[in-house]
Design a protein around this motif. Structure first.
Motif, PDB file in Angstrom:
ATOM      1  N   TRP A  36       0.717  -1.103   0.043  1.00 29.69           N
ATOM      2  CA  TRP A  36      -0.050   0.119   0.047  1.00 29.69           C
ATOM      3  C   TRP A  36       0.964   1.284   0.163  1.00 29.69           C
ATOM      4  N   TYR A  37       0.425   2.206  -0.639  1.00 32.08           N
ATOM      5  CA  TYR A  37       0.888   3.423  -0.949  1.00 32.08           C
ATOM      6  C   TYR A  37      -0.076   4.571  -0.685  1.00 32.08           C
ATOM      7  N   ARG A  38       0.343   5.671  -0.317  1.00 28.26           N
ATOM      8  CA  ARG A  38      -0.675   6.891  -0.182  1.00 28.26           C
ATOM      9  C   ARG A  38      -0.224   8.009  -0.532  1.00 28.26           C
ATOM     10  N   GLN A  39      -0.989   8.866  -1.025  1.00 27.18           N
ATOM     11  CA  GLN A  39      -0.684  10.200  -1.743  1.00 27.18           C
ATOM     12  C   GLN A  39      -1.753  11.536  -1.105  1.00 27.18           C
ATOM     13  N   ALA A  40      -0.996  12.210  -0.303  1.00 21.93           N
ATOM     14  CA  ALA A  40      -1.848  13.363   0.048  1.00 21.93           C
ATOM     15  C   ALA A  40      -1.610  14.276  -0.851  1.00 21.93           C
ATOM     16  N   PRO A  41      -2.817  15.442  -0.816  1.00 21.61           N
ATOM     17  CA  PRO A  41      -2.793  16.453  -1.583  1.00 21.61           C
ATOM     18  C   PRO A  41      -1.494  17.464  -1.611  1.00 21.61           C
ATOM     19  N   GLY A  42      -0.869  17.512  -2.731  1.00 22.58           N
ATOM     20  CA  GLY A  42       0.163  18.098  -2.753  1.00 22.58           C
ATOM     21  C   GLY A  42       1.567  17.838  -2.282  1.00 22.58           C
ATOM     22  N   LYS A  43       1.700  16.395  -2.157  1.00 25.92           N
ATOM     23  CA  LYS A  43       2.622  15.632  -1.704  1.00 25.92           C
ATOM     24  C   LYS A  43       3.105  14.542  -2.567  1.00 25.92           C
ATOM     25  N   GLN A  44       4.224  13.711  -2.393  1.00 26.55           N
ATOM     26  CA  GLN A  44       4.544  12.815  -3.420  1.00 26.55           C
ATOM     27  C   GLN A  44       3.982  11.376  -2.760  1.00 26.55           C
ATOM     28  N   ARG A  45       3.696  10.425  -3.470  1.00 24.58           N
ATOM     29  CA  ARG A  45       3.371   9.364  -3.010  1.00 24.58           C
ATOM     30  C   ARG A  45       4.284   8.536  -2.253  1.00 24.58           C
ATOM     31  N   GLU A  46       3.884   7.915  -1.103  1.00 26.59           N
ATOM     32  CA  GLU A  46       4.909   7.291  -0.120  1.00 26.59           C
ATOM     33  C   GLU A  46       4.364   5.918   0.237  1.00 26.59           C
ATOM     34  N   LEU A  47       5.259   5.213   0.374  1.00 28.94           N
ATOM     35  CA  LEU A  47       5.113   3.808   0.925  1.00 28.94           C
ATOM     36  C   LEU A  47       4.248   3.705   2.272  1.00 28.94           C
ATOM     37  N   VAL A  48       3.506   3.006   2.356  1.00 30.37           N
ATOM     38  CA  VAL A  48       2.693   2.710   3.602  1.00 30.37           C
ATOM     39  C   VAL A  48       3.215   1.294   4.321  1.00 30.37           C
ATOM     40  N   ALA A  49       3.095   0.075   3.613  1.00 27.45           N
ATOM     41  CA  ALA A  49       3.507  -1.208   3.858  1.00 27.45           C
ATOM     42  C   ALA A  49       3.498  -2.113   2.725  1.00 27.45           C
ATOM     43  N   ALA A  50       4.501  -3.003   2.739  1.00 31.71           N
ATOM     44  CA  ALA A  50       4.514  -4.036   1.708  1.00 31.71           C
ATOM     45  C   ALA A  50       4.707  -5.385   2.489  1.00 31.71           C
ATOM     46  N   VAL A  51       4.182  -6.448   1.606  1.00 33.93           N
ATOM     47  CA  VAL A  51       4.582  -8.052   2.097  1.00 33.93           C
ATOM     48  C   VAL A  51       4.998  -8.675   0.934  1.00 33.93           C
ATOM     49  N   THR A  52       5.954  -9.457   1.128  1.00 36.37           N
ATOM     50  CA  THR A  52       6.547 -10.176  -0.109  1.00 36.37           C
ATOM     51  C   THR A  52       5.742 -11.512  -0.046  1.00 36.37           C
ATOM     52  N   ARG A  53       5.886 -12.453  -1.089  1.00 36.56           N
ATOM     53  CA  ARG A  53       5.313 -13.967  -1.311  1.00 36.56           C
ATOM     54  C   ARG A  53       5.671 -14.518  -0.112  1.00 36.56           C
TER      55      ARG A  53
END
Length: 115
Positions: A36-53
């Motif tokens: 999951w990534y997120r992008q707030a208004p006026g900001k760059q998209r950033e990583l929230v969390a990730a899970v591998t296989r």
């Protein structure tokens, strides 16, 4: 190709919780990691969390302890449980699947934290 469909966003009060879901379809056998990534208004998209296989999980520092990512292989779905939400968590949340240097993105789901 991998298609991703997110759901579960919405409006929540500060301190509340939401659970986001992301269902993958298509060439899911290719996927190495989902996140999951997120992008707030006026900001760059950033990583929230990730899970591998393999089940390895990575969280952005600011999300540790409040957000939990999980993956259901049988349902080809990844979840993001978000607790103790803050107004600064307001953003469009995007699901991501990655494999062999290639990425696929979902359409995004809006999360708004406001009283």
């Amino acid at each position: 190709q991998v298609q991703l469909v997110e759901s579960g966003g919405g409006l929540v009060q500060p301190g509340g919780s939401l659970r986001l879901s992301c269902a993958a379809s298509g060439s899911i056998w290719r996927i190495n990691s989902m996140g999951w990534y997120r992008q707030a208004p006026g900001k760059q998209r950033e990583l929230v969390a990730a899970v591998t296989r393999a089940g390895n999980i990575h969280y952005a520092d600011s999300m540790k302890g409040r957000f939990t990512i999980s993956r259901d292989h049988a349902k080809n779905t990844v979840y993001l449980q978000m607790n103790s939400l803050k107004p600064e968590d307001t953003a469009v949340y995007y699901c991501n699947a990655a494999w062999a240097g290639t990425y696929s993105w979902g359409q995004g789901t809006q999360v708004t934290v406001s009283s």
